[in-house]
Scaffold this active site. Structure first.
Site, PDB file in Angstrom:
ATOM      1  N   ASP A 109       2.678  -2.741   1.683  1.00  0.00           N
ATOM      2  CA  ASP A 109       1.957  -1.752   0.863  1.00  0.00           C
ATOM      3  C   ASP A 109       1.808  -0.428   1.623  1.00  0.00           C
ATOM      4  OD1 ASP A 109       0.464  -1.009  -1.416  1.00  0.00           O
ATOM      5  OD2 ASP A 109      -1.428  -1.569  -0.461  1.00  0.00           O
ATOM      6  N   HIS A 110       1.992   0.681   0.930  1.00  0.00           N
ATOM      7  CA  HIS A 110       1.742   2.019   1.486  1.00  0.00           C
ATOM      8  C   HIS A 110       2.437   2.296   2.806  1.00  0.00           C
ATOM      9  CE1 HIS A 110      -0.929   3.686  -1.447  1.00  0.00           C
ATOM     10  NE2 HIS A 110      -1.620   2.555  -1.478  1.00  0.00           N
ATOM     11  N   HIS A 158      -3.060   1.286  -8.438  1.00  0.00           N
ATOM     12  CA  HIS A 158      -3.749   1.043  -7.161  1.00  0.00           C
ATOM     13  C   HIS A 158      -5.237   1.295  -7.366  1.00  0.00           C
ATOM     14  CE1 HIS A 158      -0.380   1.135  -4.033  1.00  0.00           C
ATOM     15  NE2 HIS A 158       0.236   1.182  -5.204  1.00  0.00           N
ATOM     16  N   GLY A 159      -6.041   0.818  -6.419  1.00  0.00           N
ATOM     17  CA  GLY A 159      -7.460   1.150  -6.427  1.00  0.00           C
ATOM     18  C   GLY A 159      -8.216   0.547  -7.593  1.00  0.00           C
ATOM     19  N   ALA A 160      -7.933  -0.713  -7.921  1.00  0.00           N
ATOM     20  CA  ALA A 160      -8.550  -1.303  -9.123  1.00  0.00           C
ATOM     21  C   ALA A 160      -9.991  -1.755  -8.893  1.00  0.00           C
ATOM     22  CB  ALA A 160      -7.720  -2.478  -9.620  1.00  0.00           C
ATOM     23  N   HIS A 167      -8.718   4.561  -3.998  1.00  0.00           N
ATOM     24  CA  HIS A 167      -8.871   3.370  -3.154  1.00  0.00           C
ATOM     25  C   HIS A 167     -10.342   3.186  -2.815  1.00  0.00           C
ATOM     26  CE1 HIS A 167      -4.468   3.986  -2.051  1.00  0.00           C
ATOM     27  NE2 HIS A 167      -4.525   2.772  -2.540  1.00  0.00           N
ATOM     28  N   GLY A 168     -10.809   1.948  -2.846  1.00  0.00           N
ATOM     29  CA  GLY A 168     -12.228   1.691  -2.597  1.00  0.00           C
ATOM     30  C   GLY A 168     -12.996   1.865  -3.891  1.00  0.00           C
ATOM     31  N   ASN A 176      -3.323  -3.448  -7.940  1.00  0.00           N
ATOM     32  CA  ASN A 176      -3.711  -3.668  -6.545  1.00  0.00           C
ATOM     33  C   ASN A 176      -5.227  -3.752  -6.399  1.00  0.00           C
ATOM     34  OD1 ASN A 176      -1.009  -3.223  -6.160  1.00  0.00           O
ATOM     35  ND2 ASN A 176      -1.271  -1.671  -4.577  1.00  0.00           N
ATOM     36  N   VAL A 177      -5.677  -4.804  -5.731  1.00  0.00           N
ATOM     37  CA  VAL A 177      -7.111  -4.997  -5.499  1.00  0.00           C
ATOM     38  C   VAL A 177      -7.329  -5.311  -4.023  1.00  0.00           C
ATOM     39  CG1 VAL A 177      -9.157  -6.318  -6.125  1.00  0.00           C
ATOM     40  CG2 VAL A 177      -7.345  -5.994  -7.813  1.00  0.00           C
TER      41      VAL A 177
END
Ligand code: 13P
Length: 288
Positions: free
Chosen positions: A81-82, A207-209, A179-180, A229-230
């Protein structure tokens, strides 16, 4: 088994469901995620955050996660990831990752296209699918700060061009996600998402769920998001359980195994709940 391939994401998008993708840090969280997918009877992706390699050797963590996931009966993927570095991508491909993400979202458009094309070429040579990102998602993958989505949102026309020119198999979008846990409860621009989905043929990635309401996540899936993404939500569940465990485990002769088991079980429960939600399966007495 490592069977979450590009076809799985395409099928998910077509069927109006999404595959949950969860960051793993060590053996306990890795076993937890495998157990979550086994219990739900639905696929999941285990993610190695490139930032984790600042703390753990890339080879050690990647081998561990690939081995444990390959031995599970669930349909799983192991995904980098990333990542911003082609050498790191190649190292993870050589160690058996079943997909990778190249994150060129911090670069000007043409440079992002160039970097992503190179990653796609390496990934496809290894027979795996590649995720790219257009529009920068704010916040850190490993920490929950009150990030705000002030960064550039994904432009639909540019997204279509990006996918065509790079050949990516999945596209991470910025539609208000961070994110977060976001300061505003994670408001997403669903009209923008629908516009992107209408122009982009590949599965979209959210992302950032963490912290986004279930109904909003369902609406995002309905509009073409096929991978979600969690991370922070699992960390919060883990910390909550550890808060209750540390004192009794200390009293119980510094019972470290008890602490590790709680870490594993709390992450498994939180991940299973998300896998079920994203797949439209019944969860804890609720319909979906
Ligand atoms: P959250 O921490 O907000 O769940 O985001 C995780 C993520 O998107 C990893 O790429």
């Amino acid at each position: 088994m490592l069977s979450v391939n590009a076809g799985e994401l395409i099928a998910a998008r077509k069927e109006g469901r999404a595959v949950g993708a969860f960051t793993t840090y060590n053996m306990e969280t890795t076993i937890a995620l495998c157990r979550a997918a086994e219990a739900a009877g639905s696929p999941a992706v285990l993610q190695l955050g490139a930032s984790a390699f600042r703390h753990v050797d890339l080879g050690v963590l990647t081998r561990l996660v690939v081995d444990v996931a390959a031995a599970s009966g669930a349909s799983l993927g192991v995904h980098l990831d990333h990542c911003r570095d082609l050498a790191e991508i190649q190292a993870c491909l050589d160690l058996g990752c079943s997909s990778v993400m190249i994150d060129g979202s911090h670069l000007p458009f043409e440079e992002n296209v160039e970097l992503t094309r190179a990653a796609v070429s390496a990934g496809h040579k290894a027979g795996v699918w590649v995720e790219g990102e257009l529009g920068a998602i704010p916040g850190e993958e490993d920490r929950s700060v009150s990030a705000r989505p002030e960064a550039l949102f994904t432009d639909p026309a540019q997204a279509a061009q990006f996918v065509e020119r790079t050949g990516v198999d999945a596209l991470a979008v910025q539609i208000g996600n961070v994110h977060g846990f976001s300061a505003d409860g994670g408001r997403l621009d669903l009209d923008l998402l629908a516009d992107i989905a209408a122009r982009v043929p590949v599965p979209l990635v959210l992302h950032g769920a963490s912290g986004i309401e279930d109904d909003v996540l369902r609406a995002a899936i309905h509009r073409g998001v096929a991978k979600i993404n969690v991370n922070a939500e699992l960390r919060r569940a883990c910390f909550g359980a550890l808060d209750e465990t540390l004192a009794p485990a200390r009293e119980d002769g510094y019972h470290l195994q008890r602490v590790l088991n709680v870490m594993r079980d709390s992450v498994a429960a939180a991940a299973e709940d998300r896998i079920r939600l994203f797949a439209g399966l019944p969860r804890g007495g609720q319909e979906t």
